[in-house]
Write a protein that holds these residues in place. Structure first.
Motif, PDB file in Angstrom:
ATOM      1  N   ASP A  32      53.374  29.184  40.548  1.00  0.00           N
ATOM      2  CA  ASP A  32      53.007  30.523  41.001  1.00  0.00           C
ATOM      3  C   ASP A  32      51.620  30.923  40.549  1.00  0.00           C
ATOM      4  N   ALA A  33      50.971  31.694  41.408  1.00  0.00           N
ATOM      5  CA  ALA A  33      49.788  32.413  40.970  1.00  0.00           C
ATOM      6  C   ALA A  33      50.239  33.590  40.093  1.00  0.00           C
ATOM      7  N   MET A  34      49.299  34.122  39.342  1.00  0.00           N
ATOM      8  CA  MET A  34      49.629  35.197  38.405  1.00  0.00           C
ATOM      9  C   MET A  34      48.664  36.364  38.580  1.00  0.00           C
ATOM     10  N   GLY A  35      49.148  37.532  38.244  1.00  0.00           N
ATOM     11  CA  GLY A  35      48.291  38.704  38.301  1.00  0.00           C
ATOM     12  C   GLY A  35      48.496  39.587  37.089  1.00  0.00           C
ATOM     13  N   TRP A  36      47.450  40.314  36.768  1.00  0.00           N
ATOM     14  CA  TRP A  36      47.526  41.376  35.766  1.00  0.00           C
ATOM     15  C   TRP A  36      47.339  42.713  36.490  1.00  0.00           C
ATOM     16  N   PHE A  37      48.155  43.652  36.113  1.00  0.00           N
ATOM     17  CA  PHE A  37      48.067  45.015  36.633  1.00  0.00           C
ATOM     18  C   PHE A  37      48.074  45.968  35.451  1.00  0.00           C
ATOM     19  N   ARG A  38      47.718  47.209  35.699  1.00  0.00           N
ATOM     20  CA  ARG A  38      47.795  48.216  34.647  1.00  0.00           C
ATOM     21  C   ARG A  38      48.244  49.541  35.245  1.00  0.00           C
ATOM     22  N   GLN A  39      48.830  50.350  34.388  1.00  0.00           N
ATOM     23  CA  GLN A  39      49.298  51.655  34.831  1.00  0.00           C
ATOM     24  C   GLN A  39      49.032  52.680  33.735  1.00  0.00           C
ATOM     25  N   ALA A  40      48.205  53.653  34.064  1.00  0.00           N
ATOM     26  CA  ALA A  40      47.910  54.748  33.152  1.00  0.00           C
ATOM     27  C   ALA A  40      48.887  55.886  33.421  1.00  0.00           C
ATOM     28  N   PRO A  41      49.100  56.758  32.448  1.00  0.00           N
ATOM     29  CA  PRO A  41      50.039  57.876  32.640  1.00  0.00           C
ATOM     30  C   PRO A  41      49.673  58.710  33.862  1.00  0.00           C
ATOM     31  N   GLY A  42      50.667  58.950  34.702  1.00  0.00           N
ATOM     32  CA  GLY A  42      50.468  59.778  35.883  1.00  0.00           C
ATOM     33  C   GLY A  42      49.766  59.093  37.029  1.00  0.00           C
ATOM     34  N   LYS A  43      49.485  57.807  36.883  1.00  0.00           N
ATOM     35  CA  LYS A  43      48.791  57.070  37.937  1.00  0.00           C
ATOM     36  C   LYS A  43      49.645  55.921  38.434  1.00  0.00           C
ATOM     37  N   GLU A  44      49.298  55.437  39.614  1.00  0.00           N
ATOM     38  CA  GLU A  44      50.004  54.301  40.175  1.00  0.00           C
ATOM     39  C   GLU A  44      49.547  53.007  39.498  1.00  0.00           C
ATOM     40  N   ARG A  45      50.397  52.005  39.585  1.00  0.00           N
ATOM     41  CA  ARG A  45      50.043  50.698  39.052  1.00  0.00           C
ATOM     42  C   ARG A  45      48.887  50.126  39.870  1.00  0.00           C
ATOM     43  N   GLU A  46      47.871  49.628  39.191  1.00  0.00           N
ATOM     44  CA  GLU A  46      46.702  49.116  39.900  1.00  0.00           C
ATOM     45  C   GLU A  46      46.397  47.672  39.517  1.00  0.00           C
ATOM     46  N   PHE A  47      45.840  46.972  40.474  1.00  0.00           N
ATOM     47  CA  PHE A  47      45.467  45.574  40.291  1.00  0.00           C
ATOM     48  C   PHE A  47      44.306  45.458  39.319  1.00  0.00           C
ATOM     49  N   VAL A  48      44.379  44.446  38.457  1.00  0.00           N
ATOM     50  CA  VAL A  48      43.299  44.164  37.523  1.00  0.00           C
ATOM     51  C   VAL A  48      42.680  42.795  37.801  1.00  0.00           C
ATOM     52  N   SER A  49      43.545  41.761  37.882  1.00  0.00           N
ATOM     53  CA  SER A  49      43.003  40.418  38.026  1.00  0.00           C
ATOM     54  C   SER A  49      44.065  39.482  38.573  1.00  0.00           C
ATOM     55  N   PHE A  50      43.598  38.398  39.187  1.00  0.00           N
ATOM     56  CA  PHE A  50      44.459  37.385  39.815  1.00  0.00           C
ATOM     57  C   PHE A  50      43.931  36.011  39.459  1.00  0.00           C
ATOM     58  N   ILE A  51      44.871  35.065  39.263  1.00  0.00           N
ATOM     59  CA  ILE A  51      44.476  33.678  39.056  1.00  0.00           C
ATOM     60  C   ILE A  51      45.413  32.790  39.850  1.00  0.00           C
ATOM     61  N   SER A  52      44.864  31.804  40.514  1.00  0.00           N
ATOM     62  CA  SER A  52      45.655  30.905  41.346  1.00  0.00           C
ATOM     63  C   SER A  52      46.477  29.965  40.478  1.00  0.00           C
ATOM     64  N   ARG A  53      47.337  29.175  41.139  1.00  0.00           N
ATOM     65  CA  ARG A  53      48.289  28.333  40.414  1.00  0.00           C
ATOM     66  C   ARG A  53      47.620  27.431  39.387  1.00  0.00           C
ATOM     67  N   LEU A  54      46.543  26.816  39.775  1.00  0.00           N
ATOM     68  CA  LEU A  54      45.878  25.869  38.877  1.00  0.00           C
ATOM     69  C   LEU A  54      44.637  26.465  38.227  1.00  0.00           C
ATOM     70  N   GLY A  55      44.428  27.760  38.433  1.00  0.00           N
ATOM     71  CA  GLY A  55      43.308  28.431  37.787  1.00  0.00           C
ATOM     72  C   GLY A  55      41.969  28.231  38.467  1.00  0.00           C
ATOM     73  N   VAL A  56      42.000  27.698  39.677  1.00  0.00           N
ATOM     74  CA  VAL A  56      40.733  27.417  40.367  1.00  0.00           C
ATOM     75  C   VAL A  56      40.107  28.708  40.896  1.00  0.00           C
ATOM     76  N   ARG A  57      40.957  29.611  41.375  1.00  0.00           N
ATOM     77  CA  ARG A  57      40.456  30.868  41.954  1.00  0.00           C
ATOM     78  C   ARG A  57      40.849  32.041  41.070  1.00  0.00           C
ATOM     79  N   THR A  58      39.855  32.880  40.794  1.00  0.00           N
ATOM     80  CA  THR A  58      40.098  34.110  40.040  1.00  0.00           C
ATOM     81  C   THR A  58      39.434  35.276  40.754  1.00  0.00           C
ATOM     82  N   TYR A  59      40.046  36.436  40.624  1.00  0.00           N
ATOM     83  CA  TYR A  59      39.524  37.653  41.242  1.00  0.00           C
ATOM     84  C   TYR A  59      39.717  38.811  40.275  1.00  0.00           C
ATOM     85  N   TYR A  60      38.847  39.801  40.421  1.00  0.00           N
ATOM     86  CA  TYR A  60      38.892  40.950  39.532  1.00  0.00           C
ATOM     87  C   TYR A  60      38.690  42.241  40.313  1.00  0.00           C
ATOM     88  N   ALA A  61      39.313  43.286  39.814  1.00  0.00           N
ATOM     89  CA  ALA A  61      39.004  44.609  40.331  1.00  0.00           C
ATOM     90  C   ALA A  61      37.558  44.939  39.976  1.00  0.00           C
TER      91      ALA A  61
END
Length: 124
Positions: A32-61
């Motif tokens: 599986d690919a993996m993602g990090w998200f974050r959620q501040a009080p009173g806010k919706e969960r938001e995307f932070v970062s993504f990494i592909s299965r083997l770590g070749v592709r990464t993306y950031y907010a």
């Protein structure tokens, strides 16, 4: 069924650094690919970062680009989020999650196996 446990959060002053870890069990981690998200009080969960299965592709907010780095160690079934130059607006509960998407998705609905989260608090 994957089980994820986040750790590494804490209280840090603005400009400081933290390294979050997300340990996985119960499923072949490298499937599986993996993602990090974050959620501040009173806010919706938001995307932070993504990494592909083997770590070749990464993306950031845009809000963390240049300050955060995602990585993974498939031998240790762990994904990391190195956070530098932290700002008060980075304060949130940080979650990791898995996705079967091969390419980037920023939609939390495309992810599963959510951990309990780890609190990051950045003081000014």
């Amino acid at each position: 069924q994957v089980h994820l446990v986040e750790s590494g959060g804490g209280l840090v002053q603005a400009g400081g650094s933290l390294r979050l870890s997300c340990a996985a069990s119960g499923r072949t981690f490298s499937s599986d690919a993996m993602g990090w998200f974050r959620q501040a009080p009173g806010k919706e969960r938001e995307f932070v970062s993504f990494i592909s299965r083997l770590g070749v592709r990464t993306y950031y907010a845009d809000s963390v680009k240049g300050r955060f780095t995602i990585s993974r160690d498939n031998a240790k079934n762990t994904v990391y989020l190195q956070m530098n130059s932290l700002k008060p607006e980075d304060t949130a509960v940080y979650y990791c999650a898995t996705t079967t998407r091969v390419y980037l998705s920023v939609n939390p609905d495309d992810y599963g196996g959510w951990g309990q989260g780890t609190q990051v608090t950045v003081s000014s």
